[in-house]
Design a protein around this motif. Structure first.
Motif, PDB file in Angstrom:
ATOM      1  N   UNK A 131      55.122  12.407  73.224  1.00 26.96           N
ATOM      2  CA  UNK A 131      55.260  13.835  72.925  1.00 26.96           C
ATOM      3  C   UNK A 131      54.096  14.279  72.047  1.00 26.96           C
ATOM      4  N   UNK A 132      53.515  15.449  72.405  1.00 27.63           N
ATOM      5  CA  UNK A 132      52.319  15.868  71.677  1.00 27.63           C
ATOM      6  C   UNK A 132      52.661  16.145  70.216  1.00 27.63           C
ATOM      7  N   UNK A 133      53.677  16.967  70.040  1.00 31.61           N
ATOM      8  CA  UNK A 133      54.051  17.353  68.684  1.00 31.61           C
ATOM      9  C   UNK A 133      55.568  17.236  68.529  1.00 31.61           C
ATOM     10  N   UNK A 134      55.995  16.509  67.496  1.00 31.16           N
ATOM     11  CA  UNK A 134      57.439  16.435  67.269  1.00 31.16           C
ATOM     12  C   UNK A 134      57.755  16.876  65.841  1.00 31.16           C
ATOM     13  N   UNK A 135      58.798  17.676  65.718  1.00 29.87           N
ATOM     14  CA  UNK A 135      59.225  18.201  64.416  1.00 29.87           C
ATOM     15  C   UNK A 135      60.614  17.653  64.112  1.00 29.87           C
ATOM     16  N   UNK A 136      60.745  17.016  62.954  1.00 30.47           N
ATOM     17  CA  UNK A 136      62.042  16.454  62.575  1.00 30.47           C
ATOM     18  C   UNK A 136      62.559  17.166  61.340  1.00 30.47           C
ATOM     19  N   UNK A 137      63.774  17.634  61.421  1.00 36.75           N
ATOM     20  CA  UNK A 137      64.415  18.254  60.250  1.00 36.75           C
ATOM     21  C   UNK A 137      65.650  17.424  59.935  1.00 36.75           C
ATOM     22  N   UNK A 138      65.678  16.842  58.745  1.00 41.92           N
ATOM     23  CA  UNK A 138      66.820  15.999  58.418  1.00 41.92           C
ATOM     24  C   UNK A 138      66.916  15.745  56.931  1.00 41.92           C
ATOM     25  N   UNK A 139      68.064  15.136  56.529  1.00 39.39           N
ATOM     26  CA  UNK A 139      68.311  14.876  55.120  1.00 39.39           C
ATOM     27  C   UNK A 139      67.412  13.762  54.595  1.00 39.39           C
ATOM     28  N   UNK A 140      67.071  12.838  55.470  1.00 34.23           N
ATOM     29  CA  UNK A 140      66.291  11.681  55.037  1.00 34.23           C
ATOM     30  C   UNK A 140      65.045  11.538  55.895  1.00 34.23           C
ATOM     31  N   UNK A 141      64.080  10.850  55.346  1.00 32.20           N
ATOM     32  CA  UNK A 141      62.946  10.436  56.170  1.00 32.20           C
ATOM     33  C   UNK A 141      63.386   9.152  56.855  1.00 32.20           C
ATOM     34  N   UNK A 142      64.121   9.317  57.957  1.00 29.05           N
ATOM     35  CA  UNK A 142      64.755   8.159  58.598  1.00 29.05           C
ATOM     36  C   UNK A 142      63.850   7.589  59.683  1.00 29.05           C
ATOM     37  N   UNK A 143      64.412   6.669  60.480  1.00 25.96           N
ATOM     38  CA  UNK A 143      63.620   5.992  61.501  1.00 25.96           C
ATOM     39  C   UNK A 143      62.906   6.998  62.402  1.00 25.96           C
ATOM     40  N   UNK A 144      63.612   8.071  62.753  1.00 20.17           N
ATOM     41  CA  UNK A 144      63.006   9.063  63.653  1.00 20.17           C
ATOM     42  C   UNK A 144      61.945   9.875  62.919  1.00 20.17           C
ATOM     43  N   UNK A 145      62.274  10.286  61.691  1.00 23.59           N
ATOM     44  CA  UNK A 145      61.328  11.112  60.931  1.00 23.59           C
ATOM     45  C   UNK A 145      60.007  10.379  60.745  1.00 23.59           C
ATOM     46  N   UNK A 146      60.101   9.052  60.574  1.00 19.08           N
ATOM     47  CA  UNK A 146      58.868   8.295  60.340  1.00 19.08           C
ATOM     48  C   UNK A 146      57.934   8.374  61.545  1.00 19.08           C
ATOM     49  N   UNK A 147      58.517   8.563  62.738  1.00 19.41           N
ATOM     50  CA  UNK A 147      57.692   8.614  63.958  1.00 19.41           C
ATOM     51  C   UNK A 147      57.275  10.037  64.291  1.00 19.41           C
ATOM     52  N   UNK A 148      57.992  11.006  63.751  1.00 14.42           N
ATOM     53  CA  UNK A 148      57.715  12.397  64.112  1.00 14.42           C
ATOM     54  C   UNK A 148      56.406  12.856  63.482  1.00 14.42           C
ATOM     55  N   UNK A 149      55.744  13.829  64.147  1.00 16.02           N
ATOM     56  CA  UNK A 149      54.473  14.306  63.581  1.00 16.02           C
ATOM     57  C   UNK A 149      54.738  15.196  62.375  1.00 16.02           C
ATOM     58  N   UNK A 150      55.864  15.900  62.372  1.00 18.10           N
ATOM     59  CA  UNK A 150      56.207  16.723  61.211  1.00 18.10           C
ATOM     60  C   UNK A 150      57.628  16.413  60.768  1.00 18.10           C
ATOM     61  N   UNK A 151      57.859  16.506  59.472  1.00 24.11           N
ATOM     62  CA  UNK A 151      59.222  16.368  58.968  1.00 24.11           C
ATOM     63  C   UNK A 151      59.464  17.404  57.880  1.00 24.11           C
ATOM     64  N   UNK A 152      60.643  17.999  57.901  1.00 25.77           N
ATOM     65  CA  UNK A 152      61.017  18.923  56.829  1.00 25.77           C
ATOM     66  C   UNK A 152      62.399  18.547  56.329  1.00 25.77           C
ATOM     67  N   UNK A 153      62.616  18.617  54.995  1.00 27.52           N
ATOM     68  CA  UNK A 153      63.919  18.258  54.448  1.00 27.52           C
ATOM     69  C   UNK A 153      64.990  19.258  54.844  1.00 27.52           C
ATOM     70  N   UNK A 154      66.165  18.716  55.135  1.00 25.90           N
ATOM     71  CA  UNK A 154      67.302  19.564  55.489  1.00 25.90           C
ATOM     72  C   UNK A 154      68.136  19.798  54.242  1.00 25.90           C
ATOM     73  N   UNK A 155      68.795  20.970  54.179  1.00 24.13           N
ATOM     74  CA  UNK A 155      69.663  21.248  53.043  1.00 24.13           C
ATOM     75  C   UNK A 155      71.003  20.566  53.257  1.00 24.13           C
ATOM     76  N   UNK A 156      71.497  19.921  52.202  1.00 21.69           N
ATOM     77  CA  UNK A 156      72.810  19.279  52.243  1.00 21.69           C
ATOM     78  C   UNK A 156      73.877  20.364  52.312  1.00 21.69           C
ATOM     79  N   UNK A 157      75.027  20.057  52.903  1.00 21.37           N
ATOM     80  CA  UNK A 157      76.009  21.147  53.101  1.00 21.37           C
ATOM     81  C   UNK A 157      76.498  21.720  51.777  1.00 21.37           C
TER      82      UNK A 157
END
Lengths: 455, 216, 1009
Positions: C437-463
């Motif tokens: 994938x050319x560009x991947x954006x990950x939004x999540x609570x943690x920099x997890x296994x997927x976030x580490x591979x994604x080109x971008x990551x942004x922190x998610x707000x906890x509920x």
């Protein structure tokens, strides 16, 4: 008054023209000799090494927290308390020999009572170390003393641990006084025989101006008698109170009315064994064979046999009562003790404490130094295991099976156990070298030459 | 050979030593008891405050009620320290330029709180609740002293556990009608103990002395 | 310890004066947000930061530490410092929202409680909800946007995402794909629709590791359309649960179901229901059941078919399943039980319920639907509701997306929380595909296994720091409000979507409010205040269609059964120390997972308990520790998912931080075609494993086993309902003891309050929610695997698990044990310093600050409920010590999870349950302030509040008409170890089973007749 015993270890005159001087020489030489025997140096070196381990491990415990010890959730009391009870027990023989046997006019005691008393004190010192460092916050044990404070808080006198504080405290105080009292005349002897000023000064200080006048002798014997009378009940009280720690609790295997007498007998048993273990090498290396005769050892062997039987009876009784009580948890506790995960500890205890002393039925054995020495050691091991079995194995499996656990000692546990022996032997070896190991004055009173009127 | 003999004066040393040894424990106890008590260590603690706020002036001369500033004292555990706003209610007009008040004005402007220094500071394992005392009729003065006469507040009472217990055991000495709690000058009509005893009975005030009353 | 130059407040309560200060969050952020600022915080900033954050620890008196008081500059309306406030919100887990009341202390959430007004959960909570607090203050949570692992600004992230979307939108959305987790959030659904509108070609894939197609597809097969099932278990006299988890937190509506189920298990109130459970593992319903049989998963379809055959026959209905051959039925016992159950169901037609595990095939579900319809249960014990719109999906959907990605059809992938790089099935190569994938954006609570591979990551707000909405099972809406501004700078999915979709409202609040269409402030406020809104969806009329015969799966030699972990779910909670250390309700395993097999299977394959073993499926294999679990079906291996995380965080295992990996990753052998149970193999690996088990940690010898057997009947008393009705005293007579005489009279009269607790063994399924609730309420520290393995766990309330009957068909009993607050307490009498004393209300007060740690109390406690701080666990778990605190920002954030109402214990002191005395005190003071009496139920202890089934009841025993007063007075109430005459204040209500007469000689209770 009790009739004096007829057993006199000193048949026939000692070698040399003046037996009194002989005795004085024999004992004082140890202190005056420019060099103690090599064995002493080796022993002391070894003891000091153990002592070092002791200090280090206790320091680690205080710094790191008692998590360093092997305690786990159900087993909140482990080696420290086992060692505490073990050492307190050792002490008893000393008091028994010096006080009780004195009151019963067992003259033969005179040769061994001194270092038996010394042993008592050193044992109590070793014991006293453990409660303090086994608690969670070792800098706070003074909260157990009734000191008025701004919180309006007092210790809780319902707690057996609180009773211990006073019982052991009293015991230590009286033992030290008794011991010191007895040494005064001998200190004077040392003082008068010393050549170096330092020794003269030190022993002079310790002798408290003893001149051996008949008035002093008169007062001395009075005081000695009084202290003996004071010390005698302590022989019973201390270990009874210590046994209350367990007897008054609710834990199957602890909650047993037989504990007080059983603990006291056990203590004397173990104590005499320790005296033997100390006496044999002492007379060997410091040439006291004349003073601590085979007769002494044999008599002590008899005591060991007798008390060993009492202890054996107690073990049997525990089992019987558990069965007789019909209480499920009680029965399980003792079944588990004998056949559960820790059966090996139980049977070690039985072998050491009940079987091994049986050899003393035979005179041959009673009079063989090596047998006595070895049995003495075995019995001490057994007595340690007795406490381990009672304290630890009972705790591993109590009422709710969900809490059951096993006890696995940590390296620190072993280190402190060995270390406490280091402390004990260091003190004892120093005592042998620098203090009158035998009550010269008293021995003199009982050698044949002492009894002028016999002629 | 010549026997070793101590000089004559040595005889005295024994008595002296004996006396010292027996005296030491007594001294030690006394030292812990008095020396260690907050009566000695804490009473009179008077830290310097960022603003030389005078209770003597506000509560005393001007007779402001404690609750004008410490609003939550009768509804919550804490007698809240007033927000800067409360000071500015008056001081926008009164002494608007006084240099002493600079920290307050700055705080109001920047929104950074004034850092008051805590005077009556209980250990953190003690859970004290103002409302529980004030609504029962324990006056401010009982614990804080005549604050209305303190140019700068200092600790008047030891606030030690024993001191708390004294009152929890015999509260009648310190009881008054709840509407009078903030009145520093209040005197019980007639015999204070008799009054307190009656008041205690009427309002069924039985302060607990359980550990969990203060420790959780 | 020396006085520090920077003096700081010592404890929470000093925060009260400064909480709400607008600068608060800014400082938190300054400390955690961008690395630049973190490296060089301004002196003033840092100092102030400490004053705020430092407050949470050092709960011990250091008189020489000067304390600062920092009041507000402007006091918020109606704000009372130090007064906890509850706010309604909800937590959605895999599309199932649970209404919550979150206690906020000076603006800081510190405790999660169930919302008693919630129409679906009925006020219950699960472990995941209770543990949310720790998760919220987890310093490992992502706090800054990343680009290829390098920190970047949120503006940069937004910009990149916006450009990518615009570019895709120009091509009608081609090459733009979204990967999300399951949700029923109307707002997200609305924005999804919006996205579809702007970019019709864009794809939206949902992947939920625990997804089960069965229920929905089953309804379609049975009725020709979707339908949501809503159980009314309280109406059911007979319940047949076939390998079902319908009362286990995590499956939709479970918390409500377990409460209504429990309401029918009290023989002292009305008639008891009867429960049959046939299942692969000992589930919660299995531990409550009257008849339980362990069967393999592949036997379930046959059993369902047989049931259908019998019922249809009796009802004279055509189109029934053919009765399968006996050998397909998983044993004679299973057959017998199902035959009897069939009769029983028919006798109670219309008042019965048949449920089957979601993991089973749609055909099976279809038949079960049919059975319920034929029995006329529709409308009474279950109702079909119009399905609410939701997004959900499983392995097939992910496989489709991966295929797209492989084919380079996806240019931009937006990942909303999904962690497919970790939890995708073994045969789905998501990682590889992602690299295409050319560009991947990950939004999540943690920099997890997927976030580490994604080109971008942004922190998610906890509920707990975000506005949210969701639709509950019954169709009503749940509304979530933030209790605090995002402390780690996160944003919710909808906020991100709204931004790049260019919607007018981009704040979470505005989006949610728009979705709910609440224009009037009054409506909005009341909705937010309640936390829920709207009417239940209409019920559906269903018409049965003919259902094709089920293709019975041929039995395999060994089934490997994959379940979600009851603790860390699919792995998303792996970094939560409370959950990691929570003992599994059966194996009592903490910090990891194991392969569970029955004793028979163990012998058959020569496996060893506590050794590692190799589990193989489709040629892929992993090794993990093995534990013998009586009650697991023979020929099955039970494994849970969610372990072996490599980028979970410091607690849950992280390669980057070089912390231990916790457990083994069972996804590595999970086939996408059979994600729930598959044929596999198992073999012994000769390597011991030190397991962190909290019960039976050490091997029990024969004597021990006998000892257990002897006492179990006394500890967990039970009888059948028949016996109980005949002689109510049967429970009392389980133990015979001499008259209980005491040496001294009870010192206290208890004429004021007399607190007591009742535990109903008929209702406890061992879900563990109370354990976590207690941990959260009372600041109980996490000790770590090593200490657990030594036997030093700290939990104040433990659930004791006992197997009854023979080990091959055991029944399990769950018994929560907490401090029994004995009136004649052995612990009190032996403490030499009086650190544990009796209160006038009968509590065993424990004064941590007076304790010197002799541990005599623990030795003398027959229940062994006292816990000792052998090490400085707070230092080790939180990086702080109550004495000196810390300057370490991570530790400060963790420490914010502490409950300020409870002293934090330090090394060397004993601790234990005191019936949440802090709650008692606060209510008492409040009541007296207003000169009123305390009403029954006003004080709820933490465990009671959390308990979904209502097994725990707390109150004043002097109030004879109160709930607890009543509970203690029923004939089946008994005291644990009463023969010791400790007079405990906790009463257990004996386990009363309701076996079918024809089976009552075969089940585990027979021995007590």
């Amino acid at each position: 008054m009790v009739t004096p015993s007829t057993t006199n270890p000193y048949q026939g005159p000692l070698k040399g023209d003046n037996p009194f001087a002989q005795i004085t020489d024999n004992v004082s030489r140890i202190m005056e000799a420019p060099k103690p025997p090599l064995a002493w140096y080796i022993a002391l070196g070894f003891a000091l090494m153990l002592l070092g381990i002791f200090g280090a491990s206790l320091g680690y415990v205080v710094w790191e927290g008692i998590g360093a010890w092997g305690h786990i959730h159900p087993v909140a009391w482990g080696f420290p308390i086992v060692n505490f009870v073990f050492w307190v027990g050792i002490g008893h023989a000393g008091t028994l020999i010096s006080a009780v046997l004195f009151l019963f006019r067992q003259n033969w005691r005179t040769a061994i009572n001194r270092f038996a008393e010394a042993m008592t004190i050193f044992a109590v010192v070793c014991a006293a170390v453990f409660p303090g460092v086994h608690i969670g916050r070792p800098w706070l044990p003074y909260w157990m003393f009734p000191i008025p404070n701004q919180m309006g808080m007092w210790p809780q006198f319902r707690s057996p641990l609180e009773w211990d504080v006073f019982a052991v405290g009293t015991y230590a105080t009286v033992s030290i006084l008794f011991w010191y009292m007895g040494m005064i005349p001998d200190f004077a002897t040392f003082r008068d025989r010393s050549v170096s000023t330092v020794r003269r000064f030190v022993y002079g200080l310790l002798a408290m101006g003893w001149r051996g006048s008949s008035r002093q002798w008169h007062r001395y014997e009075r005081a000695y008698l009084l202290l003996a009378a004071l010390a005698t009940p302590l022989v019973l009280s201390v270990h009874s109170v210590v046994s209350f720690d367990f007897a008054t609790s609710q834990l199957p295997g602890w909650h047993t009315t037989i504990f007080p007498p059983y603990f006291v007998a056990g203590a004397i048993f173990g104590g005499f064994a320790m005296v033997v273990v100390l006496a044999v090498p002492a007379r060997q290396f410091f040439g006291l064979k004349k003073i601590i005769t085979m007769k002494h050892l044999e008599l002590m062997a008899k005591v060991i046999l007798a008390t060993g039987m009492i202890v054996g009876y107690a073990y049997a009784m525990e089992m019987f009562i558990a069965w007789y009580s019909g209480a499920m948890y009680e029965q399980f506790a003792f079944l588990n003790r004998a056949f559960g995960n820790f059966a090996w500890a139980y049977w070690t205890m039985i072998f050491c404490n009940v079987l091994s002393p049986q050899v003393f039925w035979f005179k041959k054995m009673r009079t063989n130094v090596w047998v006595i020495f070895v049995v003495g050691i075995i019995v001490n091991v057994g007595m340690w295991f007795e406490r381990f079995v009672i304290i630890c194995t009972s705790l591993t499996r109590d009422f709710l099976p969900a809490n059951w656990g096993a006890f696995i000692p940590s390296p620190i546990d072993y280190a402190t156990l060995a270390g406490s022996f280091g402390l004990f032997f260091t003190l004892f070896l120093l005592f042998c070298r620098y203090l009158p190991m035998v009550a010269m004055a008293e021995v003199k009173a009982f050698i044949p030459e002492g009894h002028i009127h016999d002629h | 050979m010549k026997l070793f003999v101590f000089p004559r004066w040595a005889n005295k040393t024994r008595q002296i030593a004996g006396f010292a040894l027996s005296g030491a424990p007594l001294y030690l106890v006394a030292f812990v008891w008095y020396g260690g008590s907050p009566k000695t260590t804490d009473v009179g603690y008077q830290p310097e405050q960022p603003v030389p706020y005078s209770h003597a002036l506000h509560a005393g001369e001007m007779g402001m009620d404690c609750r004008y500033c410490h609003t939550t004292v009768d509804q919550a555990a804490h007698a809240a320290i007033p927000p800067t706003q409360t000071c500015m209610n008056c001081h926008t007009l009164v002494h608007p330029t006084s240099p002493k008040l600079t920290p307050v004005r700055e705080s109001a402007a920047t929104g950074v709180p004034v850092e008051w220094v805590k005077v009556h500071d209980l250990p953190d394992y003690v859970y004290f609740n103002h409302s529980a005392h004030v609504t029962r009729g324990v006056g401010c003065v009982s614990c804080h002293g005549r604050v209305d006469q303190m140019p700068e507040v200092f600790q008047h009472e030891p606030l030690s556990m024993g001191w708390c217990l004294d009152c929890h055991r015999e509260p009648e000495k310190h009881l008054r009608p709840p509407e009078e709690v903030t009145n520093m000058k209040w005197k019980a009509p007639g015999d204070p103990i008799a009054y307190g005893t009656q008041f205690r009975k009427d309002n069924n005030i039985n302060p607990p002395t359980d550990c969990s009353t203060c420790h959780r | 310890m020396k006085p520090k130059p920077d003096s700081r407040p010592k404890y929470w309560r000093s925060l009260s004066e400064l909480e709400g200060d607008p600068e608060f969050h800014e400082f938190v952020e300054r400390e955690f947000r961008s690395p630049v600022e973190q490296e060089a915080p301004t002196a003033a900033g840092r100092r102030r930061f400490m004053q705020i954050m430092g407050a949470s620890f050092a709960l011990t008196g250091c008189y020489w530490k000067e304390e600062k008081l920092l009041p507000h500059t402007k006091q918020p309306e109606g704000f009372v410092p130090g007064e906890p406030v509850h706010y309604a919100t909800h937590m959605e887990l895999a599309g199932d929202p649970v209404g919550l009341w979150v206690k906020s202390y000076d603006g800081r959430p510190i405790k999660v409680e169930g919302n008693p007004n919630d129409s679906v959960s009925l006020g219950g909570t699960g472990v995941a909800h209770q543990a949310a607090i720790l998760g919220f203050y987890d310093p490992d949570r992502s706090s800054k946007p990343l680009q290829r692992g390098e920190a970047t600004s949120s503006e940069a992230f937004d910009q990149a995402l916006l450009l990518a979307f615009r570019a895709a939108a120009k091509k009608g959305g081609q090459g733009f794909a979204v990967l999300s987790r399951a949700t029923r959030s109307p707002s997200l659904l609305r924005l999804k629709a919006e996205l579809k509108k702007q970019a019709p070609e864009a794809t939206w894939t949902t992947y939920e590791a625990g997804y089960c197609a069965g229920p929905d597809k089953g309804a379609e097969l049975a009725f020709g359309h979707k339908a949501t099932m809503r159980y009314s278990v309280e109406k059911a006299d007979v319940i047949v649960a076939l390998d079902s988890e319908f009362i286990e937190s995590g499956s939709p509506g479970a918390l409500g179901s377990v409460r209504s189920l429990a309401s029918r298990r009290d023989p002292d109130v009305g008639e008891m229901s009867r429960i049959y459970a046939l299942e692969t593992r000992l589930s919660e319903i299995g531990s409550l059941a009257d008849h339980r049989v362990a069967v393999t998963a592949s036997a379930i379809p046959a059993l369902v078919a047989l049931l259908d055959a019998r019922i249809s026959a009796a009802r004279g209905e055509a189109g029934a399943q053919a009765a399968p051959s006996d050998n397909a039925l998983g044993g004679a016992e299973a057959k017998k039980v199902i035959e009897v159950a069939a009769k029983d169901l028919l006798e109670h037609a219309g008042q019965s319920l048949v449920v089957v595990g979601a993991k089973h095939a749609p055909e099976v579900h279809a038949v079960v639907h049919r059975i319920n319809v034929l029995l006329g249960n529709v409308g009474t014990t279950l109702t079909y509701l119009e399905p609410a719109e939701s997004i959900n999906g499983g392995a097939d959907d992910l496989a489709a997306l991966v295929a797209e990605m492989e084919g380079n059809k996806v240019e931009t992938l937006l990942i909303l929380g999904a962690n497919a790089a970790y939890d995708s099935a073994a045969d789905i190569e998501f990682k590889a595909a992602l690299s295409k994938v050319k560009q991947s954006f990950h939004i999540g609570l943690y920099v997890d296994e997927t976030a580490e591979l994604a080109s971008f990551h942004a922190p998610e707000a906890h509920f707990l720091e975000a506005w949210s909405d969701s639709r509950a099972l019954d169709g009503t809406l749940r509304i979530g409000q933030p209790l605090i501004d995002p402390i780690l700078n996160g944003r919710t999915y909808v906020e991100h979507l709204a931004r790049f979709l260019g919607l007018p409202e981009t704040s979470g609040q505005a989006i949610v409010r728009k979705t709910l269409g609440l224009r009037a402030d009054k409506d909005w406020q009341s909705a937010v205040h309640d936390g829920f809104l709207g009417q239940p969806s209409k019920s559906l009329e269903v018409k049965l269609q003919t259902i094709a015969p089920i293709a019975l799966p041929q039995a395999v030699e060994l089934e490997v059964i994959f379940d979600l972990c009851p603790k860390v779910h699919d792995g998303r909670f792996a970094n939560n120390g409370w959950l990691q250390e929570l003992p599994h309700s059966l194996s009592k395993l903490t910090w990891g997972n194991a392969a569970l097999v029955s004793p028979v299977t163990q012998k058959k394959y020569g496996l060893k308990d506590g050794f590692r073993c190799k589990v193989t499926v489709d040629g892929r294999s992993i090794d993990l520790p093995l534990m013998i679990a009586p009650g697991q079906a023979d020929g099955t291996v039970g494994v849970v998912l969610g372990y072996g995380r490599e980028a979970a965080g410091v607690v849950g295992g992280s390669k980057k931080e070089e912390t231990d990996i916790i457990g083994s990753d069972t996804y590595k052998i999970r086939p996408s075609k059979a994600p729930h149970f598959a044929s596999g193999a198992i073999a012994l690996i000769d390597a011991r494993e030190d397991l962190g088990i909290t019960q039976d940690l050490h091997a029990i010898d024969d004597i021990g086993r006998k000892g257990q057997k002897d006492r179990e009947d006394q500890l967990i008393r039970e009888a059948t309902v028949a016996e109980y009705r005949k002689h109510p005293s049967v429970i009392e007579h389980k133990v015979h003891h001499p008259p209980l005489l005491s040496l001294w009279q009870p010192p206290v009269s208890y004429d004021g309050h007399k607190w007591g607790l009742a535990v109903d063994l008929n209702k406890c399924g061992g879900c563990n929610a109370c354990v976590i609730a207690c941990q959260s309420e009372n600041n109980i520290s996490v000790v770590g695997k090593k200490e657990i393995a030594r036997g030093r766990e700290m939990s104040w309330i433990r659930i004791e698990r006992y197997y009854k009957g023979d080990e091959n068909s055991p029944a399990v009993r769950q018994q929560p044990v907490m401090c029994q607050q004995c009136e004649n307490a052995p612990c009190e009498q032996v403490c030499p310093v009086g650190a544990t004393m009796h209160s006038k209300e009968g509590l065993n007060d424990m004064v941590y600050t007076r304790c010197i740690g002799t541990r005599y109390c623990s030795n003398n406690c027959p229940y062994k409920v006292r816990r000792f701080n052998y090490r400085n666990y707070n230092l080790e778990a939180y990086g702080i010590t109550p004495y000196t605190g810390t300057d370490e920002p991570r530790a400060k954030l963790k420490a914010m999870a502490f409950n300020p109402e409870v002293t934090v214990r330090s090394r060397g002191v004993m601790e234990k349950c005191t019936f949440c005395v802090q709650r008692i005190q606060n209510v008492k003071i409040k009541a007296k302030n207003h000169k009123r009496a305390i009403v029954d139920g006003e004080i709820k202890v933490a465990c009671e509040q959390a308990c979904a089934s209502g097994a725990l009841v707390f109150g004043d025993l002097n109030d004879k008409q109160g709930r607890v007063g009543k509970a203690h007075s029923v004939p089946r109430a008994y005291e644990l170890l009463q023969e010791l005459n400790n007079r405990p204040r906790v009463n257990y209500l004996a386990r009363i089973s309701n076996p079918h007469p024809e089976l009552s000689t075969q089940d585990g209770h027979a021995e007590h007749h």
